[in-house]
Design a protein around this motif. Structure first.
Motif, PDB file in Angstrom:
ATOM      1  N   MET A   1       7.100  -7.146  -7.763  1.00  0.00           N
ATOM      2  CA  MET A   1       5.772  -6.685  -8.186  1.00  0.00           C
ATOM      3  C   MET A   1       5.301  -5.571  -7.263  1.00  0.00           C
ATOM      4  SD  MET A   1       2.233  -8.854  -8.344  1.00  0.00           S
ATOM      5  CE  MET A   1       0.673  -8.037  -8.664  1.00  0.00           C
ATOM      6  N   SER A   2       4.911  -4.439  -7.838  1.00  0.00           N
ATOM      7  CA  SER A   2       4.430  -3.308  -7.045  1.00  0.00           C
ATOM      8  C   SER A   2       2.966  -3.507  -6.684  1.00  0.00           C
ATOM      9  CB  SER A   2       4.596  -2.012  -7.851  1.00  0.00           C
ATOM     10  OG  SER A   2       4.119  -0.907  -7.121  1.00  0.00           O
ATOM     11  N   MET A   3       2.630  -3.267  -5.416  1.00  0.00           N
ATOM     12  CA  MET A   3       1.251  -3.423  -4.953  1.00  0.00           C
ATOM     13  C   MET A   3       0.898  -2.269  -4.025  1.00  0.00           C
ATOM     14  SD  MET A   3       1.127  -7.525  -4.119  1.00  0.00           S
ATOM     15  CE  MET A   3       2.709  -7.435  -3.271  1.00  0.00           C
ATOM     16  N   VAL A   4      -0.403  -1.961  -3.940  1.00  0.00           N
ATOM     17  CA  VAL A   4      -0.853  -0.931  -3.010  1.00  0.00           C
ATOM     18  C   VAL A   4      -1.029  -1.553  -1.629  1.00  0.00           C
ATOM     19  CG1 VAL A   4      -1.961   0.489  -4.764  1.00  0.00           C
ATOM     20  CG2 VAL A   4      -3.258  -1.347  -3.687  1.00  0.00           C
ATOM     21  N   LYS A   5      -0.936  -0.724  -0.600  1.00  0.00           N
ATOM     22  CA  LYS A   5      -1.003  -1.197   0.777  1.00  0.00           C
ATOM     23  C   LYS A   5      -2.206  -0.608   1.498  1.00  0.00           C
ATOM     24  CE  LYS A   5       4.049  -1.575   1.069  1.00  0.00           C
ATOM     25  NZ  LYS A   5       5.266  -1.124   1.795  1.00  0.00           N
ATOM     26  N   GLY A   6      -2.762  -1.391   2.426  1.00  0.00           N
ATOM     27  CA  GLY A   6      -3.914  -0.902   3.175  1.00  0.00           C
ATOM     28  C   GLY A   6      -4.123  -1.653   4.469  1.00  0.00           C
ATOM     29  N   VAL A   7      -5.094  -1.188   5.233  1.00  0.00           N
ATOM     30  CA  VAL A   7      -5.483  -1.842   6.482  1.00  0.00           C
ATOM     31  C   VAL A   7      -6.999  -1.930   6.526  1.00  0.00           C
ATOM     32  CG1 VAL A   7      -3.451  -1.067   7.765  1.00  0.00           C
ATOM     33  CG2 VAL A   7      -5.534   0.338   7.765  1.00  0.00           C
ATOM     34  N   ASP A   8      -7.501  -2.821   7.386  1.00  0.00           N
ATOM     35  CA  ASP A   8      -8.933  -2.810   7.678  1.00  0.00           C
ATOM     36  C   ASP A   8      -9.100  -2.587   9.169  1.00  0.00           C
ATOM     37  OD1 ASP A   8      -9.502  -5.923   8.740  1.00  0.00           O
ATOM     38  OD2 ASP A   8      -7.957  -5.806   7.186  1.00  0.00           O
ATOM     39  N   VAL A   9     -10.104  -1.783   9.526  1.00  0.00           N
ATOM     40  CA  VAL A   9     -10.294  -1.367  10.917  1.00  0.00           C
ATOM     41  C   VAL A   9     -11.736  -1.607  11.347  1.00  0.00           C
ATOM     42  CG1 VAL A   9      -8.453   0.350  10.837  1.00  0.00           C
ATOM     43  CG2 VAL A   9     -10.779   1.018  10.230  1.00  0.00           C
ATOM     44  N   ASP A 170      -4.876  -5.214  10.929  1.00  0.00           N
ATOM     45  CA  ASP A 170      -4.813  -6.186   9.839  1.00  0.00           C
ATOM     46  C   ASP A 170      -4.169  -5.521   8.638  1.00  0.00           C
ATOM     47  OD1 ASP A 170      -6.122  -8.280  11.191  1.00  0.00           O
ATOM     48  OD2 ASP A 170      -8.083  -7.388  10.768  1.00  0.00           O
ATOM     49  N   ARG A 171      -3.119  -6.136   8.133  1.00  0.00           N
ATOM     50  CA  ARG A 171      -2.367  -5.566   7.014  1.00  0.00           C
ATOM     51  C   ARG A 171      -2.781  -6.237   5.709  1.00  0.00           C
ATOM     52  NH1 ARG A 171      -0.120  -0.864   9.007  1.00  0.00           N
ATOM     53  NH2 ARG A 171       0.289  -1.252  11.233  1.00  0.00           N
ATOM     54  N   ASN A 172      -2.939  -5.426   4.669  1.00  0.00           N
ATOM     55  CA  ASN A 172      -3.389  -5.918   3.376  1.00  0.00           C
ATOM     56  C   ASN A 172      -2.547  -5.332   2.252  1.00  0.00           C
ATOM     57  OD1 ASN A 172      -6.371  -7.090   4.041  1.00  0.00           O
ATOM     58  ND2 ASN A 172      -5.983  -5.264   5.257  1.00  0.00           N
ATOM     59  N   VAL A 173      -2.551  -6.035   1.132  1.00  0.00           N
ATOM     60  CA  VAL A 173      -2.034  -5.465  -0.114  1.00  0.00           C
ATOM     61  C   VAL A 173      -3.122  -5.635  -1.173  1.00  0.00           C
ATOM     62  CG1 VAL A 173       0.417  -5.817   0.343  1.00  0.00           C
ATOM     63  CG2 VAL A 173      -0.905  -7.654  -0.720  1.00  0.00           C
ATOM     64  N   GLY A 174      -3.123  -4.741  -2.147  1.00  0.00           N
ATOM     65  CA  GLY A 174      -4.059  -4.811  -3.255  1.00  0.00           C
ATOM     66  C   GLY A 174      -3.326  -5.104  -4.542  1.00  0.00           C
ATOM     67  N   ASN A 175      -3.925  -5.863  -5.420  1.00  0.00           N
ATOM     68  CA  ASN A 175      -3.279  -6.290  -6.654  1.00  0.00           C
ATOM     69  C   ASN A 175      -3.348  -5.203  -7.728  1.00  0.00           C
ATOM     70  OD1 ASN A 175      -1.925  -8.005  -8.357  1.00  0.00           O
ATOM     71  ND2 ASN A 175      -3.657  -9.355  -8.757  1.00  0.00           N
ATOM     72  N   PHE A 176      -2.770  -4.050  -7.396  1.00  0.00           N
ATOM     73  CA  PHE A 176      -2.755  -2.893  -8.292  1.00  0.00           C
ATOM     74  C   PHE A 176      -1.368  -2.275  -8.240  1.00  0.00           C
ATOM     75  CE2 PHE A 176      -7.010  -3.468  -6.655  1.00  0.00           C
ATOM     76  CZ  PHE A 176      -7.791  -3.429  -7.801  1.00  0.00           C
ATOM     77  N   PRO A 177      -0.867  -1.751  -9.338  1.00  0.00           N
ATOM     78  CA  PRO A 177       0.496  -1.207  -9.355  1.00  0.00           C
ATOM     79  C   PRO A 177       0.655   0.085  -8.564  1.00  0.00           C
ATOM     80  CG  PRO A 177      -0.591  -0.815 -11.462  1.00  0.00           C
ATOM     81  CD  PRO A 177      -1.487  -1.718 -10.679  1.00  0.00           C
ATOM     82  N   ASN A 178      -0.446   0.844  -8.417  1.00  0.00           N
ATOM     83  CA  ASN A 178      -0.352   2.108  -7.678  1.00  0.00           C
ATOM     84  C   ASN A 178      -1.750   2.543  -7.258  1.00  0.00           C
ATOM     85  OD1 ASN A 178      -1.501   3.449 -10.072  1.00  0.00           O
ATOM     86  ND2 ASN A 178       0.546   3.166 -10.955  1.00  0.00           N
ATOM     87  N   ARG A 179      -1.803   3.610  -6.461  1.00  0.00           N
ATOM     88  CA  ARG A 179      -3.081   4.082  -5.941  1.00  0.00           C
ATOM     89  C   ARG A 179      -3.992   4.575  -7.059  1.00  0.00           C
ATOM     90  NH1 ARG A 179      -2.979   8.722  -1.471  1.00  0.00           N
ATOM     91  NH2 ARG A 179      -1.479   7.230  -0.592  1.00  0.00           N
ATOM     92  N   ALA A 180      -3.419   5.184  -8.085  1.00  0.00           N
ATOM     93  CA  ALA A 180      -4.229   5.680  -9.199  1.00  0.00           C
ATOM     94  C   ALA A 180      -4.957   4.530  -9.893  1.00  0.00           C
ATOM     95  CB  ALA A 180      -3.343   6.425 -10.197  1.00  0.00           C
TER      96      ALA A 180
END
Length: 301
Positions: A1-9, A170-180
């Motif tokens: 499953m493709s997911m977007v990646k992010g961080v919180d600061v 802190d590492r996160n993923v978002g339940n979206f297939p891509n950034r768009a």
């Protein structure tokens, strides 16, 4: 499953953090009603320059959730497409906001910033033991570091998953297939009608034939925002419920009626007591009058 990646600061992270491989960054903005992250602007701008989706979060503490919401939106960036989040967890002193305060804060932020998505951040323990309403605004951002990225151990639909801490981030993923897809979701809360575009007018914006979909929560918030009046000074719940909707009008009217009935019962009881006292006084007056009349008759003979 493709997911977007992010961080919180937050303030203990750098303003020059790496954005490589990221799609979104969520920056701590505020806490309570007296703290603002001094690095917030620089940290958010770094993400914007990299073309990432930007979000802000507020660390919610116990008490005054509406005041905290107002403080949060006054400090956080105000751009359509920015994500706003409520950070609900233990404070350093061991206290935490109640479930009702959490719900109130999210709803107030949504009212104040209808063009932004508002989500709830909490760890799995809070979600399973402290939450009682399952209300998370526009999405649940769940912290569950014991599970693989994108597989948090919750039954409720999730939007973001904080799954680990790596490199001090802190590492996160978002339940979206891509950034768009993430950008489309983030920008779809309650877009303002086009202004000045050809074929548009204040009363009938040009939607180009597209169907505008609203969630049940957005409809509720819109009704709450526009279908309300200031509660009068006689409202029993004026301090806690300064604005009236139809349902709160009925509630407060019912409270007023019950209060008036109680007052009438007190007045009736007092009137009854006064009547008994007056009857007793009349009897005494009648007895004295009879005694005086008898004495007068004795004097005449």
């Amino acid at each position: 499953m493709s997911m977007v990646k992010g961080v919180d600061v937050a303030s203990y992270q750098s303003t020059t953090y790496s954005t490589a491989g990221l799609d979104f960054v969520i920056v701590k903005a505020t806490q309570s009603t007296n703290y603002t992250n001094p690095k917030m602007t620089a940290q958010a701008e770094r993400a914007r320059k990299a073309g990432l989706v930007v979000g802000y979060y507020h660390f919610l503490v116990r008490g005054h959730p509406k005041e905290q919401a107002a403080y949060f939106v006054s400090k956080a960036g105000e751009r359509a497409g920015d994500i706003l989040a409520c950070d609900w967890e233990n404070n350093t002193d061991g206290t935490y906001a109640t479930n009702a305060e959490k719900d109130t804060f999210i709803k107030e932020v949504k009212r104040l910033r209808p063009h932004c998505r508002v989500v709830l951040y909490c760890n799995r323990s809070f979600w399973t033991t402290h939450d009682t309403t399952s209300y998370a605004g526009d999405g649940l951002w769940i912290a569950d570091p014991n599970r693989a990225a994108g597989s948090p151990n919750v039954k409720h639909p999730w939007t973001f998953h904080q799954y680990s801490i790596s490199g001090g981030m802190d590492r996160n993923v978002g339940n979206f297939p891509n950034r768009a897809a993430l950008k489309k979701w983030a920008g779809g809360a309650a877009p303002a009608p086009p202004s000045g575009a050809a074929g548009t007018s204040p009363s009938k914006p040009n939607t180009g034939g597209a169907t505008v979909g609203l969630t049940a929560q957005q409809v509720h918030d819109a009704v709450w925002k526009f279908d309300q009046i200031a509660a009068p000074d006689t409202s029993p719940t004026r301090d806690t419920n300064p604005n009236w909707q139809a349902q709160s009008w009925l509630k407060d009217t019912g409270n007023n009626v019950r209060a008036l009935r109680a007052e009438l019962r007190d007045v009736a009881a007092q009137a009854q007591a006064n009547g008994k006292a007056l009857s007793a006084l009349r009897a005494q007056v009648d007895a004295l009058t009879a005694q005086l009349a008898g004495r007068g008759s004795e004097g005449e003979t």
